[in-house]
Write a protein that holds these residues in place. Structure first.
Motif, PDB file in Angstrom:
ATOM      1  N   ASP A   1       0.805  -1.222   0.000  1.00 59.68           N
ATOM      2  CA  ASP A   1       0.000   0.000   0.000  1.00 59.68           C
ATOM      3  C   ASP A   1       0.839   1.273   0.000  1.00 59.68           C
ATOM      4  O   ASP A   1       0.283   2.369  -0.095  1.00 59.68           O
TER       5      ASP A   1
ATOM      6  N   THR B   1      -4.219   2.083  -5.122  1.00 58.42           N
ATOM      7  CA  THR B   1      -5.316   2.872  -4.575  1.00 58.42           C
ATOM      8  C   THR B   1      -6.068   2.173  -3.448  1.00 58.42           C
ATOM      9  O   THR B   1      -7.000   2.737  -2.890  1.00 58.42           O
TER      10      THR B   1
ATOM     11  N   THR C   1     -11.912   2.330  -1.188  1.00 63.37           N
ATOM     12  CA  THR C   1     -11.455   3.702  -1.068  1.00 63.37           C
ATOM     13  C   THR C   1     -12.024   4.587  -2.174  1.00 63.37           C
ATOM     14  O   THR C   1     -12.415   4.097  -3.240  1.00 63.37           O
TER      15      THR C   1
ATOM     16  N   PRO D   1     -10.150   6.762  -3.971  1.00 63.14           N
ATOM     17  CA  PRO D   1      -9.277   6.688  -5.150  1.00 63.14           C
ATOM     18  C   PRO D   1      -9.536   5.460  -6.020  1.00 63.14           C
ATOM     19  O   PRO D   1      -9.394   5.534  -7.253  1.00 63.14           O
ATOM     20  N   SER D   2      -9.916   4.330  -5.422  1.00 66.83           N
ATOM     21  CA  SER D   2     -10.237   3.150  -6.228  1.00 66.83           C
ATOM     22  C   SER D   2     -11.527   3.359  -7.017  1.00 66.83           C
ATOM     23  O   SER D   2     -11.640   2.948  -8.177  1.00 66.83           O
TER      24      SER D   2
ATOM     25  N   LYS E   1      -1.890   9.579  -8.025  1.00 66.24           N
ATOM     26  CA  LYS E   1      -1.090   9.947  -6.854  1.00 66.24           C
ATOM     27  C   LYS E   1      -1.731  11.097  -6.092  1.00 66.24           C
ATOM     28  O   LYS E   1      -1.786  11.098  -4.853  1.00 66.24           O
TER      29      LYS E   1
ATOM     30  N   ASN F   1      -4.907  11.925  -6.010  1.00 68.21           N
ATOM     31  CA  ASN F   1      -6.096  11.403  -5.326  1.00 68.21           C
ATOM     32  C   ASN F   1      -5.713  10.640  -4.057  1.00 68.21           C
ATOM     33  O   ASN F   1      -6.379  10.742  -3.026  1.00 68.21           O
ATOM     34  N   LEU F   2      -4.639   9.864  -4.151  1.00 65.95           N
ATOM     35  CA  LEU F   2      -4.192   9.076  -2.998  1.00 65.95           C
ATOM     36  C   LEU F   2      -3.692   9.973  -1.870  1.00 65.95           C
ATOM     37  O   LEU F   2      -3.997   9.733  -0.692  1.00 65.95           O
ATOM     38  N   ASP F   3      -2.908  10.968  -2.217  1.00 68.48           N
ATOM     39  CA  ASP F   3      -2.408  11.891  -1.195  1.00 68.48           C
ATOM     40  C   ASP F   3      -3.561  12.521  -0.430  1.00 68.48           C
ATOM     41  O   ASP F   3      -3.524  12.616   0.818  1.00 68.48           O
TER      42      ASP F   3
ATOM     43  N   TRP G   1      -6.589  11.294  -0.142  1.00 68.11           N
ATOM     44  CA  TRP G   1      -7.338  10.255   0.559  1.00 68.11           C
ATOM     45  C   TRP G   1      -6.709   9.909   1.906  1.00 68.11           C
ATOM     46  O   TRP G   1      -7.409   9.776   2.907  1.00 68.11           O
ATOM     47  N   TRP G   2      -5.389   9.766   1.934  1.00 70.32           N
ATOM     48  CA  TRP G   2      -4.744   9.419   3.204  1.00 70.32           C
ATOM     49  C   TRP G   2      -4.923  10.536   4.241  1.00 70.32           C
ATOM     50  O   TRP G   2      -5.040  10.277   5.435  1.00 70.32           O
TER      51      TRP G   2
ATOM     52  N   LYS H   1      -2.057   0.020   6.151  1.00 78.92           N
ATOM     53  CA  LYS H   1      -1.131   0.047   5.023  1.00 78.92           C
ATOM     54  C   LYS H   1      -0.231  -1.183   5.100  1.00 78.92           C
ATOM     55  O   LYS H   1       0.665  -1.250   5.942  1.00 78.92           O
TER      56      LYS H   1
END
Length: 598
Positions: free
Chosen positions: A254, A260, A268, A270-271, A350, A352-354, A356-357, A406
């Motif tokens: 992860d 994602t 999630t 992002p997924s 990336k 979107n992931l940033d 999301w976390w 993660k």
């Protein structure tokens, strides 16, 4: 050598050395023979290992977990009648998640069959669905060799459940090899070599579709657990993002900026975005069930790889379908793929992931009454030991397990996937620890599942933990006095308030119960002490029940809220007995989504 002696001997020749079970007069001969065959008995250093469970259902769950975590064939056994019936739920878990398991069950004496005898159940009929690839009853010693051989070989080859039924009088007879005459068969030990790579034409057709894609989304599942390097290499070649089915959580780490996380109700944002915005979908080793979370048919071209041909083009109308092993097929496909140089798709993923976390951290740190369950998992995530194994139960814990943890390379994790059975986390943890005693195992479970069967299997842990090279096993319980996932399903899917008569469950002192068993118990009801509680549990020199007193009204928000869900939530309000907590926590979660870190 009796028939029962031969059965354990033959299973060892196949490489099956651990059996989960519970005794009974229907398997009396097998019990006696197993005692003689145990590792360490009579100077035997390579014999069987027996794990005595508290309930036969748990034996089947442990065998399923053994298959999932080791990649080998799981083995369980049970007595006739009720013992055999008890196996079914755990065996269905294995069947539905394609985990190879052999079940050996006893039966009443052959002379009593058909006489409505005590504990006489039509076991062939009973097991015909769960062991649809192979179920057989023995009537003569000369049958036993081919019954064992076919049960193990078919379970491994078909990735399915098989079952052998052995009447108790037959177990005590002298074993005989089948004579070399008409009407007999002569089998041998050895798994078949499999054809694992599709033909070149199919690979070329798949490569053509994938190379033409500008925004490729990969969906990987349990079939990719041994294909980590190959999945990453293909994703890098295509510039793809990777979403994971829940059973494939450990397939890729992860901490990669293009992974994602989970997909689906427990997945999630992002997924969700990955699937909605892609132009090409590449499914590898997954039979993810929820088509509504995949691209709308016609908006993305599709390619799929699966070892089982019947799983292809099942959830999405994929254009190219390849039967093959995930790792070997991806290796063969890789040279045919063109290296992408456009980074826009990956940059979007990336970003979107940033975001999301940050959202997940903000949600985890929201206040609750007294502890936010998401914080329990968020605090664990950074503390996960190297190469640990994590199990999760069905229910709201599966949401936090899927989203907040993660996983790094080398870690393993699993749960009851397609069956989504309550009560699997504890037997899964035991199965993992028996297979990998040197690893840290962490089970995550809700109080409903813990009360259903987890408490009893803690007795099994207390029986065996001193034999493990590393005693670290933690069962983390979310004590929220509520069957929480179903409560939220009532609110969001049915538009009804919590039905207290069905959903509220009694409080129980889980941590204190651990102390009664000679284990370590830790209780935490203060948010700021969650991390310290995890540290204490991970430092313990014996198994732990780690109990967190959590708020049942923190919503496990789906990654995408539909208009129907929103309307149901509004409809629920007049009948909700815990409305204040539900509205307050839902508002906090939504605010954290919009303005993380506020």
């Amino acid at each position: 050598m009796t028939v029962a002696d031969f059965i354990w001997k033959r299973l060892q020749e196949w490489g099956l050395h651990r059996v989960y079970g519970y005794p009974g007069d229907g398997v009396g001969g097998l019990d006696v023979a197993l005692e003689k065959a145990l590792k360490g008995k009579h100077g035997n250093d390579t014999g069987m290992e027996y794990v005595q469970v508290r309930h036969e259902e748990m034996a089947a769950f442990m065998a399923s977990a053994h298959a999932k975590f080791t990649g080998g064939v799981g083995l369980c056994y049970a007595t006739s009648g009720p013992g055999a019936i008890h196996l079914l739920n755990g065996l269905y878990d294995a069947k539905m998640d394609n985990a190879p398991v052999v079940a050996i069950v006893g039966q009443q004496a052959r002379t009593a069959l058909g006489a409505h005898y005590q504990q006489e159940v039509d076991l062939v009929t009973l097991f015909k669905d769960v062991a649809s690839d192979y179920v057989a009853i023995a009537t003569l010693p000369e049958q036993i060799r081919h019954l064992v051989d076919r049960a193990v070989r078919i379970a491994q080859n078909k990735r399915s459940v098989t079952c052998i039924i052995i009447p108790n009088d037959l177990q005590l007879l002298s074993y005989k090899d089948p004579p070399l005459v008409h009407g007999t068969t002569h089998t041998g030990v050895g798994f078949p070599a499999e054809s694992k790579v599709p033909e070149l034409a199919g690979l070329q057709a798949a490569a053509k579709v994938l190379n033409e894609g500008k925004k490729v989304a990969m969906l990987v599942g349990a079939g990719c657990l041994d294909a980590t390097d190959e999945v990453i290499a293909v994703a890098d070649k295509l510039g793809a993002g990777i979403a994971k089915a829940l059973l494939g959580k450990a397939a890729v780490p992860d901490d990669l900026p293009f992974v994602t996380g989970g997909l689906g109700l427990l997945g999630t944002k992002p997924s969700w975005d990955l699937m909605q915005d892609c132009d090409t979908l590449f499914i590898v080793g997954s039979s993810f069930p929820y088509s509504e979370f995949l691209p709308t048919p016609g908006t993305a071209r599709g390619v799929q790889i699966d070892i089982k041909g019947d799983k292809l083009s099942l959830r999405y109308p994929t254009e190219i379908n390849l039967v093959g092993d995930s790792a070997e097929t991806l290796k063969a496909l890789l040279p045919l793929l063109e290296q992408t140089t456009d980074t826009k798709w990956r940059d979007t993923i990336k970003s979107n992931l940033d975001d999301w976390w940050k959202v997940l951290e903000a949600r985890a740190m929201d206040s609750a009454d007294p502890i936010n369950p998401q914080r329990v998992f968020w605090e664990l995530s950074s503390r996960l030991p190297e190469n640990c194994i994590v199990t999760a139960d069905s229910g709201s814990v599966a949401n936090w397990y899927g989203r907040d943890l993660k996983f790094r390379r080398g870690m393993k994790g699993s749960l009851s996937g397609s069956l989504a059975s309550l009560g699997a986390a504890t037997p899964y943890a035991i199965g993992a620890k028996m297979a990998f005693p040197e690893r840290v195992v962490i089970g995550t479970i809700g109080d409903g599942a813990m009360q259903m069967n987890g408490l009893n299997e803690m007795i099994t842990i207390s029986k065996y933990w001193r034999d493990w090279s590393n005693p670290k096993l933690i069962m983390m319980v979310l004590n929220n006095r509520d069957l929480n996932q179903v409560t939220w399903e009532e609110r969001v899917q049915l538009g009804s308030g919590k039905t207290e008569s069905t959903q509220s469950i009694p409080d129980f002192p889980y941590a204190k119960y651990a102390e009664l068993l000679g284990l370590k118990g830790i209780f935490c009801n203060e948010p700021d002490k969650v991390g310290a509680a995890w540290d204490e549990a991970l430092a313990a020199d014996k198994p732990v029940i780690l109990e967190f007193f959590t708020d049942p009204n923190v919503p496990p928000l789906p990654p995408h809220i539909t208009l129907k869900d929103a309307l149901n939530f509004m409809t629920m309000i007049p009948s909700e007995p815990e409305l204040g907590g539900v509205l307050k926590n839902s508002a906090k979660e939504l605010l954290s989504t919009i303005v993380p870190g506020r």
